[in-house]
Design a protein around this motif. Structure first.
Motif, PDB file in Angstrom:
ATOM      1  N   VAL A 197      21.716   2.701  80.646  1.00 32.15           N
ATOM      2  CA  VAL A 197      21.356   0.995  80.719  1.00 32.15           C
ATOM      3  C   VAL A 197      19.900   0.923  81.226  1.00 32.15           C
ATOM      4  O   VAL A 197      19.159   0.147  80.628  1.00 32.15           O
ATOM      5  CB  VAL A 197      22.553   0.333  81.121  1.00 32.15           C
ATOM      6  CG1 VAL A 197      22.223  -1.115  81.154  1.00 32.15           C
ATOM      7  CG2 VAL A 197      23.707   0.373  80.640  1.00 32.15           C
ATOM      8  N   HIS A 198      19.872   1.383  82.366  1.00 35.70           N
ATOM      9  CA  HIS A 198      18.485   1.206  83.033  1.00 35.70           C
ATOM     10  C   HIS A 198      18.337   2.435  83.822  1.00 35.70           C
ATOM     11  O   HIS A 198      18.947   2.461  84.947  1.00 35.70           O
ATOM     12  CB  HIS A 198      18.355   0.027  83.822  1.00 35.70           C
ATOM     13  CG  HIS A 198      17.143  -0.424  84.282  1.00 35.70           C
ATOM     14  ND1 HIS A 198      15.915  -1.019  83.910  1.00 35.70           N
ATOM     15  CD2 HIS A 198      16.642  -0.057  85.785  1.00 35.70           C
ATOM     16  CE1 HIS A 198      14.946  -1.099  84.598  1.00 35.70           C
ATOM     17  NE2 HIS A 198      15.383  -0.385  85.658  1.00 35.70           N
ATOM     18  N   SER A 199      17.374   3.245  83.405  1.00 36.42           N
ATOM     19  CA  SER A 199      16.964   4.635  84.235  1.00 36.42           C
ATOM     20  C   SER A 199      16.428   4.520  85.570  1.00 36.42           C
ATOM     21  O   SER A 199      15.283   3.529  85.640  1.00 36.42           O
ATOM     22  CB  SER A 199      16.132   5.560  83.386  1.00 36.42           C
ATOM     23  OG  SER A 199      15.664   6.626  84.114  1.00 36.42           O
ATOM     24  N   GLY A 228      15.952   2.383  78.873  1.00 34.66           N
ATOM     25  CA  GLY A 228      17.380   2.499  78.570  1.00 34.66           C
ATOM     26  C   GLY A 228      17.510   2.978  77.086  1.00 34.66           C
ATOM     27  O   GLY A 228      16.721   2.655  76.319  1.00 34.66           O
ATOM     28  N   SER A 331      24.997   2.266  85.553  1.00 34.01           N
ATOM     29  CA  SER A 331      24.200   1.552  84.553  1.00 34.01           C
ATOM     30  C   SER A 331      22.965   2.610  84.363  1.00 34.01           C
ATOM     31  O   SER A 331      22.256   2.471  83.356  1.00 34.01           O
ATOM     32  CB  SER A 331      23.736   0.369  85.344  1.00 34.01           C
ATOM     33  OG  SER A 331      22.923   0.476  86.111  1.00 34.01           O
ATOM     34  N   SER A 332      22.689   3.594  85.508  1.00 32.66           N
ATOM     35  CA  SER A 332      21.548   4.073  85.264  1.00 32.66           C
ATOM     36  C   SER A 332      21.729   5.603  84.280  1.00 32.66           C
ATOM     37  O   SER A 332      20.745   6.274  83.761  1.00 32.66           O
ATOM     38  CB  SER A 332      20.893   4.532  86.706  1.00 32.66           C
ATOM     39  OG  SER A 332      21.869   5.403  87.514  1.00 32.66           O
TER      40      SER A 332
END
Length: 362
Positions: A197-199, A228, A331-332
């Motif tokens: 989703v968000h590195s 992402g 998320s990552s």
């Protein structure tokens, strides 16, 4: 692993004045890293501004306080004394440690640490997650350990170099290289995907080079993420890779005798967010659990990271492949397995599936 180099001095006429004592003026700040003092060496440390620079740019550094207790040294970094140019928004600080021996050898290492609040106080630790000082969590590992600084058995011969105009680290080249960051291994009837989703970035190994001598692989440094992607569900065995911008840096250093010495490093800076895949050979893991139909995730940041000793394909640029570590997170960085009716098994490579570095379906 520490790197050791005999470096060629640049004439003192090209130098600037040495900075004032960094330990003066109050408490030294929380510990950042620890290591062993090489015999007869003076140890110094420098916080480096977040790169994102172009070829020819100079990298601003701030000298940090180093205290010595017997054979051990500790690097300290007071967050209030460092600007946002040094401590990034996610709490990551890049730094280098230089030990100068009386014989002219430099023993050096480069690493990254992350700042996070712990029990109301600032704490530095190894980069292990994607949070930071604004996250309210504590995504840091133990204190960065640089014990190998004492290993002086890898010296290389001096080399000639041109006179520099300033004794500050300078970017002299930039390359994008491929780095493997995930693997998925669904069984027949299963499908899986990589979900970012968000590195939060990753840790990638640094290489040190002195012209006409072998490249040495050293510590890991953090490269920023910020991208992402969610791949399509697939039943194929696949390795996923992104590309990472590496900077070649002329690490100039003001020695205690006033001369400007140097060594070259190949350092990670930024992930591109590009995703490419290649077929993977199916493994066979035996740390298995049975899971019900639905969606199963490998996302716990507290487990083992995805880590490869030679996951960065840098041989075409510096002559060796380098290591990579990507930490999982909800998320990552997560692996998603779609489980069909009736349930199936998932198996971990080196731990139970929820904490394993790699997971396969069976």
């Amino acid at each position: 692993m520490m790197i050791v180099a005999l470096v060629a001095p640049v004439p003192a006429s090209a130098s600037v004045g040495a900075p004032p004592g960094p330990c003066a003026g109050g408490p030294p700040g929380p510990p950042l890293a620890q290591g062993l003092v090489p015999d007869g060496a003076q140890v110094r440390a420098f916080a480096r501004a977040d790169a994102h620079t172009e070829v020819g740019d100079e990298l601003a550094e701030v000298e940090l306080c180093v205290t010595v207790d017997g054979d051990d040294f500790t690097v300290h970094a007071d967050p209030s004394a460092l600007s946002s140019a040094h401590v990034q928004a996610d709490g990551v600080l890049d730094f280098r440690v230089v030990a100068e021996s009386g014989s002219g050898e430099l023993l050096v290492d480069h690493a990254s640490a992350r700042l996070s609040p712990v029990d109301g106080a600032a704490r530095w630790g190894r980069v292990t997650g994607s949070g930071g000082p604004r996250s309210g969590a504590a995504p840091v590992g133990g204190l960065v350990q640089l014990g190998a600084l004492a290993d002086a058995g890898r010296a290389v011969a001096p080399v000639a170099r041109a006179t520099s105009t300033a004794c500050v680290p300078t970017v002299i080249n930039s390359n994008w290289v491929k780095a493997r960051i995930a693997s998925i291994f669904p069984a027949p009837g299963l499908r899986a995907r990589l979900r970012v989703v968000h590195s939060g970035g990753g840790s990638y190994q640094v290489a040190m080079k002195v012209p006409n001598h072998p490249v040495q692989r050293v510590e890991m440094m953090h490269a920023d993420g910020g991208w992402g992607a969610i791949t399509r569900l697939s039943g194929a065995q696949v390795h996923w890779s992104t590309s990472v911008r590496y900077l070649t840096i002329d690490n100039r250093y003001r020695a205690t005798d006033g001369t400007c010495q140097y060594y070259l490093t190949f350092e990670p800076d930024q992930e591109s967010g590009e995703l490419t895949k290649e077929p993977a050979a199916r493994p066979d893991y035996d740390r298995c659990i049975r899971v019900a139909a639905g969606r199963w995730l490998r996302a716990d940041a507290g487990g083992k990271p995805y880590s490869l000793t030679y996951g960065v394909s840098a041989a075409g640029v510096v002559g060796v492949s380098l290591g990579v570590t990507k930490n999982y997170g909800e998320s990552s960085h997560a692996l998603v397995y779609e489980i069909p009716p009736g349930g199936r098994r998932v198996c971990g490579k080196d731990a139970a599936p929820a904490a394993a570095s790699v997971v396969m379906g069976k």
